[in-house]
Design a protein around this motif. Structure first.
Motif, PDB file in Angstrom:
ATOM      1  N   SER A 119      50.124  37.336  27.446  1.00  0.00           N
ATOM      2  CA  SER A 119      51.025  37.366  28.694  1.00  0.00           C
ATOM      3  C   SER A 119      50.763  36.427  29.625  1.00  0.00           C
ATOM      4  N   SER A 120      50.699  36.725  30.810  1.00  0.00           N
ATOM      5  CA  SER A 120      50.400  35.454  31.680  1.00  0.00           C
ATOM      6  C   SER A 120      49.838  36.185  33.050  1.00  0.00           C
ATOM      7  N   CYS A 121      49.271  35.120  33.699  1.00  0.00           N
ATOM      8  CA  CYS A 121      48.590  35.324  35.008  1.00  0.00           C
ATOM      9  C   CYS A 121      49.620  35.656  36.002  1.00  0.00           C
ATOM     10  N   ALA A 122      50.919  35.186  35.812  1.00  0.00           N
ATOM     11  CA  ALA A 122      51.812  35.358  36.640  1.00  0.00           C
ATOM     12  C   ALA A 122      52.104  36.889  37.011  1.00  0.00           C
ATOM     13  N   VAL A 123      51.670  37.767  36.189  1.00  0.00           N
ATOM     14  CA  VAL A 123      51.795  39.129  36.723  1.00  0.00           C
ATOM     15  C   VAL A 123      51.249  39.576  37.946  1.00  0.00           C
ATOM     16  N   TYR A 124      50.161  38.778  38.329  1.00  0.00           N
ATOM     17  CA  TYR A 124      49.606  38.947  39.666  1.00  0.00           C
ATOM     18  C   TYR A 124      50.217  38.443  40.902  1.00  0.00           C
ATOM     19  N   GLU A 125      51.398  37.856  40.874  1.00  0.00           N
ATOM     20  CA  GLU A 125      51.957  37.273  41.992  1.00  0.00           C
ATOM     21  C   GLU A 125      51.991  38.489  43.291  1.00  0.00           C
ATOM     22  N   GLY A 126      51.512  37.745  44.405  1.00  0.00           N
ATOM     23  CA  GLY A 126      51.620  38.597  45.401  1.00  0.00           C
ATOM     24  C   GLY A 126      50.411  39.765  45.585  1.00  0.00           C
ATOM     25  N   CYS A 127      49.132  39.379  44.770  1.00  0.00           N
ATOM     26  CA  CYS A 127      48.043  40.472  44.821  1.00  0.00           C
ATOM     27  C   CYS A 127      46.944  39.428  45.447  1.00  0.00           C
ATOM     28  N   THR A 128      45.818  40.210  45.773  1.00  0.00           N
ATOM     29  CA  THR A 128      44.811  39.366  46.622  1.00  0.00           C
ATOM     30  C   THR A 128      43.586  39.044  45.700  1.00  0.00           C
ATOM     31  N   ALA A 129      43.374  37.652  45.559  1.00  0.00           N
ATOM     32  CA  ALA A 129      42.521  37.390  44.643  1.00  0.00           C
ATOM     33  C   ALA A 129      40.911  37.772  44.831  1.00  0.00           C
ATOM     34  N   PRO A 130      39.947  37.840  43.921  1.00  0.00           N
ATOM     35  CA  PRO A 130      40.266  37.657  42.553  1.00  0.00           C
ATOM     36  C   PRO A 130      40.913  38.798  42.024  1.00  0.00           C
ATOM     37  N   PHE A 131      41.651  38.629  40.912  1.00  0.00           N
ATOM     38  CA  PHE A 131      42.667  39.672  40.205  1.00  0.00           C
ATOM     39  C   PHE A 131      41.900  40.251  39.082  1.00  0.00           C
ATOM     40  N   GLY A 132      41.932  41.534  39.309  1.00  0.00           N
ATOM     41  CA  GLY A 132      41.245  42.280  38.212  1.00  0.00           C
ATOM     42  C   GLY A 132      42.338  43.015  37.387  1.00  0.00           C
ATOM     43  N   GLU A 133      42.244  43.321  35.949  1.00  0.00           N
ATOM     44  CA  GLU A 133      43.220  43.941  35.257  1.00  0.00           C
ATOM     45  C   GLU A 133      43.641  45.395  35.581  1.00  0.00           C
ATOM     46  N   PHE A 272      44.958  32.108  44.015  1.00  0.00           N
ATOM     47  CA  PHE A 272      45.081  32.580  42.857  1.00  0.00           C
ATOM     48  C   PHE A 272      43.974  32.276  41.716  1.00  0.00           C
ATOM     49  N   TRP A 273      43.109  33.296  41.563  1.00  0.00           N
ATOM     50  CA  TRP A 273      42.278  33.189  40.441  1.00  0.00           C
ATOM     51  C   TRP A 273      41.686  34.580  39.904  1.00  0.00           C
ATOM     52  N   GLY A 274      41.099  34.620  38.886  1.00  0.00           N
ATOM     53  CA  GLY A 274      41.043  35.918  38.238  1.00  0.00           C
ATOM     54  C   GLY A 274      39.602  36.514  38.213  1.00  0.00           C
ATOM     55  N   ASP A 275      39.505  37.794  38.046  1.00  0.00           N
ATOM     56  CA  ASP A 275      38.194  38.584  37.883  1.00  0.00           C
ATOM     57  C   ASP A 275      37.902  38.343  36.408  1.00  0.00           C
ATOM     58  N   HIS A 276      36.869  37.769  35.909  1.00  0.00           N
ATOM     59  CA  HIS A 276      36.777  37.367  34.328  1.00  0.00           C
ATOM     60  C   HIS A 276      35.454  38.536  34.118  1.00  0.00           C
ATOM     61  N   ARG A 277      35.158  39.413  34.583  1.00  0.00           N
ATOM     62  CA  ARG A 277      34.035  40.230  34.061  1.00  0.00           C
ATOM     63  C   ARG A 277      34.386  41.139  32.907  1.00  0.00           C
ATOM     64  N   GLN A 278      35.584  41.353  32.611  1.00  0.00           N
ATOM     65  CA  GLN A 278      35.871  42.059  31.676  1.00  0.00           C
ATOM     66  C   GLN A 278      35.569  41.416  30.232  1.00  0.00           C
ATOM     67  N   ALA A 279      36.336  40.259  30.348  1.00  0.00           N
ATOM     68  CA  ALA A 279      36.229  39.296  29.062  1.00  0.00           C
ATOM     69  C   ALA A 279      34.575  38.953  28.719  1.00  0.00           C
ATOM     70  N   GLU A 280      34.181  38.699  29.884  1.00  0.00           N
ATOM     71  CA  GLU A 280      32.356  38.151  29.775  1.00  0.00           C
ATOM     72  C   GLU A 280      31.536  39.098  29.420  1.00  0.00           C
ATOM     73  N   ALA A 281      32.091  40.486  29.822  1.00  0.00           N
ATOM     74  CA  ALA A 281      31.298  41.807  28.751  1.00  0.00           C
ATOM     75  C   ALA A 281      31.681  41.791  27.506  1.00  0.00           C
ATOM     76  N   ARG A 282      32.612  41.199  26.872  1.00  0.00           N
ATOM     77  CA  ARG A 282      33.026  41.506  25.634  1.00  0.00           C
ATOM     78  C   ARG A 282      32.759  40.161  24.430  1.00  0.00           C
ATOM     79  N   TRP A 283      32.888  39.030  25.235  1.00  0.00           N
ATOM     80  CA  TRP A 283      32.271  37.805  24.331  1.00  0.00           C
ATOM     81  C   TRP A 283      31.631  36.744  25.153  1.00  0.00           C
ATOM     82  N   GLY A 284      31.051  36.990  26.395  1.00  0.00           N
ATOM     83  CA  GLY A 284      30.472  36.082  27.361  1.00  0.00           C
ATOM     84  C   GLY A 284      31.408  34.975  27.999  1.00  0.00           C
ATOM     85  N   PRO A 285      31.070  34.258  28.846  1.00  0.00           N
ATOM     86  CA  PRO A 285      31.848  33.168  29.679  1.00  0.00           C
ATOM     87  C   PRO A 285      32.427  32.290  28.404  1.00  0.00           C
TER      88      PRO A 285
END
Length: 310
Positions: A119-133, A272-285
């Protein structure tokens, strides 16, 4: 950090849509090193060398293509990209984003194949960073809205048996990319030409293409469970600071970066940046090379491309 598992991929038949694209090409090259049997789909350009190439117009050709290839894993990356708000953009982009994803998802479900949808991080337009899923989403651009709708198509297929993971990669740069701020700044810096910007105060997350490709390949190794996962974790740098850094690395006068000449896009998201804790919990940074080193590599590619074009 978990590594790419060659035993998972060895002799596995993989279909990469969008294989002739910037990120898709990097994913194909990475998969080729694992021993996978890689099939790539392109419409206007061929996939990288040694990839089994297929020319297909998605969504029309989706099922005949899947029936022919019989992939175990599908990495669906093909998508037109445009941040335009002009009238007609939604209807122009919809077939290649929503209709193509629905056709691939339905076909994957029918085959029993695993699917990773990009998909794309463009789905987070208008949200407040950091963007969580788990944020409530209402993207402002036609592209962002259609990408969100494409996710809904995948989830609809999941409810009827599809095994799928949805990824939202953040801003990606690197050698081979021809569009976006990094590419435009590199081309202008190499040619010692001015670069017109907005105020440039927007802060973005910048990820090297190798890092994003690693994340996509690692995600496919997970047990798919209709997860939506952000992909990224690179440096956060303002637009103007990044452009000036590129000019300095190129040995060009950074005063050629001209601030304030361009208008902001409608409903611009400034942080505009993401919250990447979910990915890091699965495979690390994700592995990240330094921003300066990544930009040097990208500049070198543009220098070589510029000399060939002359």
């Amino acid at each position: 950090m978990r590594q790419i598992c060659t035993s998972f991929w060895a002799d596995k038949r993989v279909l990469v849509t969008g294989a002739s694209g910037f990120i898709g090409g990097e994913v194909c090259r990475m998969l080729m090193k694992t021993g996978a049997e890689v099939h790539g789909v392109g419409l206007q350009h061929p996939p990288p060398p040694d990839v089994h190439g297929h020319r297909a117009d998605l969504a029309r050709d989706a099922w005949p293509l899947l029936e022919e290839v019989q992939p175990a894993v599908i990495l669906h990356m093909a998508s037109p990209v445009s941040m335009s708000h002009e009238e007609g953009t939604h209807s122009r982009l919809r077939p290649g984003i929503v209709d193509a994803t629905a056709a691939i998802g339905q076909g994957a479900s029918k085959l029993g194949a695993q699917m990773v949808h990009i998909s794309s991080c463009a789905v987070y337009e208008g949200c407040t960073a950091p963007f969580g899923e788990d944020l409530a989403l209402s993207p402002s651009s036609p592209y962002g809205a259609l990408k969100l709708e494409s996710e809904e198509e995948v989830l609809r297929c999941v409810r009827t048996g599809l095994r799928a993971t949805i990824l939202r990669p953040f801003r990606t740069y690197g050698a081979g990319c021809l569009t976006g701020l990094v590419a435009e700044a590199c081309k202008s810096a190499v040619q010692r030409q001015p670069l017109a910007l907005t105020s440039g105060t927007q802060i973005r997350e910048w990820n090297h293409v190798h890092s994003i490709a690693v994340g996509i390949v690692q995600a496919a190794q997970l047990r798919p469970a209709a997860q939506i996962i952000n992909l990224g974790g690179g440096d956060r740098v303002s637009v103007v600071d990044l452009a000036r850094r590129i000019y300095r690395l190129a040995g060009a006068n950074e005063h050629l970066v001209q601030v304030g000449l361009m208008a902001m896009r409608p409903q611009e998201t400034h942080r505009f940046w993401g919250d990447h804790r979910q990915a890091e919990a699965r495979w690390g940074p994700l592995p990240q090379i330094s921003l300066n080193e990544g930009l040097r590599q990208t500049l070198q590619w543009h220098k070589e491309a510029s000399s060939v074009a002359r």
